[in-house]
Structure formats: C-alpha cells, structure tokens
Design a protein around this motif. Structure first.
Motif, PDB file in Angstrom:
ATOM      1  N   VAL A 156       1.236  -1.981   4.831  1.00 36.18           N
ATOM      2  CA  VAL A 156       1.736  -3.293   5.214  1.00 36.18           C
ATOM      3  C   VAL A 156       2.061  -3.278   6.700  1.00 36.18           C
ATOM      4  O   VAL A 156       2.554  -2.265   7.217  1.00 36.18           O
ATOM      5  N   ALA A 157       1.745  -4.368   7.385  1.00 32.02           N
ATOM      6  CA  ALA A 157       2.115  -4.504   8.795  1.00 32.02           C
ATOM      7  C   ALA A 157       3.523  -5.052   8.876  1.00 32.02           C
ATOM      8  O   ALA A 157       3.916  -5.912   8.071  1.00 32.02           O
ATOM      9  N   THR A 158       4.313  -4.550   9.826  1.00 33.67           N
ATOM     10  CA  THR A 158       5.708  -4.968   9.928  1.00 33.67           C
ATOM     11  C   THR A 158       6.087  -5.244  11.382  1.00 33.67           C
ATOM     12  O   THR A 158       5.521  -4.664  12.304  1.00 33.67           O
ATOM     13  N   ALA A 159       7.054  -6.138  11.531  1.00 30.78           N
ATOM     14  CA  ALA A 159       7.657  -6.427  12.837  1.00 30.78           C
ATOM     15  C   ALA A 159       9.131  -6.075  12.719  1.00 30.78           C
ATOM     16  O   ALA A 159       9.931  -6.883  12.233  1.00 30.78           O
ATOM     17  N   PRO A 160       9.527  -4.864  13.110  1.00 29.02           N
ATOM     18  CA  PRO A 160      10.921  -4.432  12.951  1.00 29.02           C
ATOM     19  C   PRO A 160      11.889  -5.381  13.648  1.00 29.02           C
ATOM     20  O   PRO A 160      11.551  -5.974  14.678  1.00 29.02           O
ATOM     21  N   PRO A 161      13.103  -5.529  13.103  1.00 29.84           N
ATOM     22  CA  PRO A 161      14.093  -6.441  13.688  1.00 29.84           C
ATOM     23  C   PRO A 161      14.406  -6.125  15.148  1.00 29.84           C
ATOM     24  O   PRO A 161      14.507  -7.024  15.976  1.00 29.84           O
ATOM     25  N   ILE A 162      14.578  -4.851  15.462  1.00 25.71           N
ATOM     26  CA  ILE A 162      14.878  -4.440  16.842  1.00 25.71           C
ATOM     27  C   ILE A 162      13.982  -3.256  17.168  1.00 25.71           C
ATOM     28  O   ILE A 162      14.292  -2.115  16.827  1.00 25.71           O
ATOM     29  N   ALA A 163      12.854  -3.523  17.823  1.00 22.18           N
ATOM     30  CA  ALA A 163      11.919  -2.464  18.195  1.00 22.18           C
ATOM     31  C   ALA A 163      10.930  -3.021  19.205  1.00 22.18           C
ATOM     32  O   ALA A 163      10.618  -4.208  19.182  1.00 22.18           O
ATOM     33  N   PRO A 164      10.432  -2.165  20.080  1.00 28.33           N
ATOM     34  CA  PRO A 164       9.526  -2.652  21.121  1.00 28.33           C
ATOM     35  C   PRO A 164       8.099  -2.884  20.651  1.00 28.33           C
ATOM     36  O   PRO A 164       7.313  -3.500  21.365  1.00 28.33           O
ATOM     37  N   SER A 165       7.723  -2.382  19.453  1.00 27.21           N
ATOM     38  CA  SER A 165       6.334  -2.511  19.031  1.00 27.21           C
ATOM     39  C   SER A 165       6.234  -2.853  17.551  1.00 27.21           C
ATOM     40  O   SER A 165       7.124  -2.543  16.759  1.00 27.21           O
ATOM     41  N   LEU A 166       5.127  -3.496  17.197  1.00 29.28           N
ATOM     42  CA  LEU A 166       4.809  -3.728  15.793  1.00 29.28           C
ATOM     43  C   LEU A 166       4.482  -2.391  15.141  1.00 29.28           C
ATOM     44  O   LEU A 166       4.217  -1.396  15.814  1.00 29.28           O
ATOM     45  N   ARG A 167       4.470  -2.384  13.812  1.00 32.15           N
ATOM     46  CA  ARG A 167       4.211  -1.139  13.103  1.00 32.15           C
ATOM     47  C   ARG A 167       3.359  -1.386  11.873  1.00 32.15           C
ATOM     48  O   ARG A 167       3.230  -2.515  11.405  1.00 32.15           O
ATOM     49  N   VAL A 168       2.803  -0.311  11.360  1.00 37.79           N
ATOM     50  CA  VAL A 168       2.163  -0.324  10.052  1.00 37.79           C
ATOM     51  C   VAL A 168       2.854   0.732   9.214  1.00 37.79           C
ATOM     52  O   VAL A 168       3.259   1.781   9.726  1.00 37.79           O
ATOM     53  N   SER A 169       3.027   0.443   7.932  1.00 37.13           N
ATOM     54  CA  SER A 169       3.759   1.338   7.036  1.00 37.13           C
ATOM     55  C   SER A 169       3.029   1.459   5.715  1.00 37.13           C
ATOM     56  O   SER A 169       2.360   0.517   5.269  1.00 37.13           O
ATOM     57  N   LEU A 170       3.126   2.612   5.089  1.00 37.20           N
ATOM     58  CA  LEU A 170       2.691   2.695   3.704  1.00 37.20           C
ATOM     59  C   LEU A 170       3.537   1.729   2.885  1.00 37.20           C
ATOM     60  O   LEU A 170       4.734   1.563   3.132  1.00 37.20           O
ATOM     61  N   SER A 171       2.925   1.070   1.932  1.00 29.64           N
ATOM     62  CA  SER A 171       3.636   0.069   1.140  1.00 29.64           C
ATOM     63  C   SER A 171       4.553   0.739   0.126  1.00 29.64           C
ATOM     64  O   SER A 171       4.377   1.912  -0.233  1.00 29.64           O
ATOM     65  N   LEU A 172       5.529  -0.001  -0.325  1.00 28.95           N
ATOM     66  CA  LEU A 172       6.471   0.518  -1.320  1.00 28.95           C
ATOM     67  C   LEU A 172       5.744   0.945  -2.582  1.00 28.95           C
ATOM     68  O   LEU A 172       6.010   2.014  -3.150  1.00 28.95           O
ATOM     69  N   ASN A 173       4.798   0.148  -3.023  1.00 31.79           N
ATOM     70  CA  ASN A 173       4.061   0.441  -4.246  1.00 31.79           C
ATOM     71  C   ASN A 173       3.264   1.738  -4.114  1.00 31.79           C
ATOM     72  O   ASN A 173       3.157   2.524  -5.060  1.00 31.79           O
ATOM     73  N   PHE A 174       2.717   1.983  -2.938  1.00 26.52           N
ATOM     74  CA  PHE A 174       1.951   3.197  -2.680  1.00 26.52           C
ATOM     75  C   PHE A 174       2.870   4.411  -2.639  1.00 26.52           C
ATOM     76  O   PHE A 174       2.555   5.469  -3.187  1.00 26.52           O
ATOM     77  N   LEU A 175       4.023   4.252  -2.003  1.00 24.01           N
ATOM     78  CA  LEU A 175       4.973   5.353  -1.885  1.00 24.01           C
ATOM     79  C   LEU A 175       5.492   5.800  -3.249  1.00 24.01           C
ATOM     80  O   LEU A 175       5.603   7.003  -3.520  1.00 24.01           O
ATOM     81  N   VAL A 176       5.846   4.850  -4.095  1.00 24.77           N
ATOM     82  CA  VAL A 176       6.481   5.220  -5.372  1.00 24.77           C
ATOM     83  C   VAL A 176       5.513   5.918  -6.322  1.00 24.77           C
ATOM     84  O   VAL A 176       5.956   6.560  -7.285  1.00 24.77           O
ATOM     85  N   LYS A 177       4.232   5.832  -6.066  1.00 22.22           N
ATOM     86  CA  LYS A 177       3.253   6.513  -6.914  1.00 22.22           C
ATOM     87  C   LYS A 177       3.051   7.974  -6.519  1.00 22.22           C
ATOM     88  O   LYS A 177       2.290   8.692  -7.159  1.00 22.22           O
ATOM     89  N   SER A 178       3.733   8.402  -5.459  1.00 22.38           N
ATOM     90  CA  SER A 178       3.618   9.798  -5.015  1.00 22.38           C
ATOM     91  C   SER A 178       4.055  10.752  -6.123  1.00 22.38           C
ATOM     92  O   SER A 178       4.983  10.464  -6.887  1.00 22.38           O
ATOM     93  N   GLU A 179       3.405  11.901  -6.183  1.00 15.19           N
ATOM     94  CA  GLU A 179       3.780  12.900  -7.192  1.00 15.19           C
ATOM     95  C   GLU A 179       5.134  13.527  -6.882  1.00 15.19           C
ATOM     96  O   GLU A 179       5.881  13.892  -7.794  1.00 15.19           O
ATOM     97  N   HIS A 180       5.457  13.662  -5.591  1.00 15.60           N
ATOM     98  CA  HIS A 180       6.751  14.206  -5.166  1.00 15.60           C
ATOM     99  C   HIS A 180       7.177  13.457  -3.903  1.00 15.60           C
ATOM    100  O   HIS A 180       6.347  13.148  -3.048  1.00 15.60           O
ATOM    101  N   ILE A 181       8.482  13.205  -3.784  1.00 18.36           N
ATOM    102  CA  ILE A 181       9.023  12.537  -2.600  1.00 18.36           C
ATOM    103  C   ILE A 181      10.208  13.353  -2.092  1.00 18.36           C
ATOM    104  O   ILE A 181      11.095  13.743  -2.865  1.00 18.36           O
ATOM    105  N   ALA A 182      10.204  13.613  -0.784  1.00 21.45           N
ATOM    106  CA  ALA A 182      11.311  14.322  -0.150  1.00 21.45           C
ATOM    107  C   ALA A 182      11.872  13.456   0.969  1.00 21.45           C
ATOM    108  O   ALA A 182      11.130  12.766   1.674  1.00 21.45           O
ATOM    109  N   LEU A 183      13.176  13.510   1.120  1.00 18.68           N
ATOM    110  CA  LEU A 183      13.882  12.764   2.163  1.00 18.68           C
ATOM    111  C   LEU A 183      14.613  13.774   3.034  1.00 18.68           C
ATOM    112  O   LEU A 183      15.380  14.591   2.518  1.00 18.68           O
TER     113      LEU A 183
END
Length: 226
Positions: A156-183
């Motif tokens: 998904v393309a995103t425009a952060p609230p306070i940031a100098p540049s636009l961004r692209v991010s993996l979508s929530l749906n894609f992330l939650v399908k990961s076999e393992h997630i680490a923070l």
C-alpha cells in the motif's frame, strides 16, 4: 506477544540473530526457499550485522523490505540503501534482494507493479521483522489509516502524517500471513507503549491491528533501558 528483554544492544542483537537463524533453518528444513522481511531505521544498523553472521544457506533466502521511503535507493534515507550496507554487503553474492522502490514518480502509481514483484517471492513470508514507532505505527502503516484499504494488494502507498517523503509499505493483510513475526524495540517510550497495550489495547494503533489479526505469537526483542 512473547517479550524478551536484554541489558544492551549487543546482547539484543545476538538474541535476535539466534532466533532468526533457528526460525529460518527450521523453515528451510521443510521448504526449498524462504523469505526474510527486514525494516529500515536506526536499530537495524545494530542487529543486521549480527544476522549476517548466521550460518545460513543464504542462496535459498530472499530478503525484502517491510516498507520504503520514496527516495533514490542510494539516498541515506532509503531503507534499501541501509539493508544493502548492513546486511546484503556481508552476505554471499548468491543472496537475493528484492527492493520496493520502482522508477514510478509516486508510490501510488507503483502499487500494482510492486504487488507483482512481491507475488514472485517464496510465500507466505517466512520471517517478518518489524520496528515500532512511538505512535504505534509498524512498517509504514500509521494511525488513522483505513484498514479496509490495506488488504487488496500485498502493498500500500502511504503519506505519513509528519514525514518528508511518501512511502510504500507491505499491507496489513500480507504481514499477518507471515509464518513468523518479530518486533525489535528500543527506547523507553516504545517499551511503555507495549506495557500499556498489554493492559489496554488501543484499536487506533497499527501494532494493535497486527496483534488482533495474527494467529501466532509475535516475538518481541527489547532493551531494558532505565
């Protein structure tokens, strides 16, 4: 969340690397290929070199990003630049990297192309590593976004609230399908946020969206900062 606390960044980095090595070895014992997702930011500068030292068949692991700033890939603000410097440069040349930045002027124009690139990866994502913002954002998914819009593509393309540049991010749906997630979390404010969310989840925060949707425990690596 399964939280693991370390006294300093060196021991955190090693603990994270040991965990990642074990996860990826187990996946590669039953699959020919694995996909590793890593973030940008300051903290990965410490733990990516430790990860690079792991004794893994890197020719069977594809590395990609959780998100990217829409800047030139040689720019110091580029996550691709950071990951290539602190991880890929230390790996065998056979290790594969798939970036998110394209030649499109805007990430909003690039979503379909990036989705196709991501769809060519070994899926589901094997191990996804994320950072955490003090506002509760993960990857480049920020509070206030419409979660219904995050599941139609792998990104998904995103425009952060306070940031100098636009961004692209993996979508929530894609992330939650990961076999393992680490923070991986450093900083007192971020640890306090996790403490608060354990008792009172704030449904406006992307980290809570992730916790609510994933079926697996999220492994948290944090530093005990006084």
């Amino acid at each position: 969340m399964q939280r693991h606390t370390y006294p300093d960044i060196e021991s955190l980095s090693q603990g994270f690397a040991d965990f990642s090595e074990s996860v990826l070895k187990n996946i590669l014992a039953r699959k020919p290929q694995a996909t590793l997702v890593v973030p940008g930011g300051n903290t990965p500068r410490h733990y990516l070199p430790a990860l690079a030292k792991c004794q893994l068949p890197w020719d069977r692991i594809t590395v990609t990003l959780s998100d990217e700033r829409w800047v030139d890939v040689h720019d110091e603000q580029s996550n691709e630049h950071l990951v290539k410097k602190y991880l890929m440069a230390q790996l065998p040349e056979s290790a594969r990297f798939v970036g998110l930045k394209t030649q499109h002027d805007s990430p909003f124009d690039a979503v379909n192309a990036i989705h196709q690139h991501l769809d060519s990866l070994p899926l589901p994502l094997s191990l996804t590593v994320l950072g955490l913002g003090e506002d509760g954002h993960i990857a480049s998914l920020f509070p206030g976004m419409n979660t219904d819009l995050l599941s139609t593509h792998h990104c998904v393309a995103t425009a952060p609230p306070i940031a100098p540049s636009l961004r692209v991010s993996l979508s929530l749906n894609f992330l939650v399908k990961s076999e393992h997630i680490a923070l991986v979390v450093t900083g007192k404010n971020k640890r306090r946020l996790l403490d608060q969310l354990s008792e009172n989840p704030d449904l406006k925060l992307p980290i809570v969206w992730l916790l609510q949707r994933t079926q697996l425990p999220i492994m948290v690596f944090e530093m005990n900062e006084s």
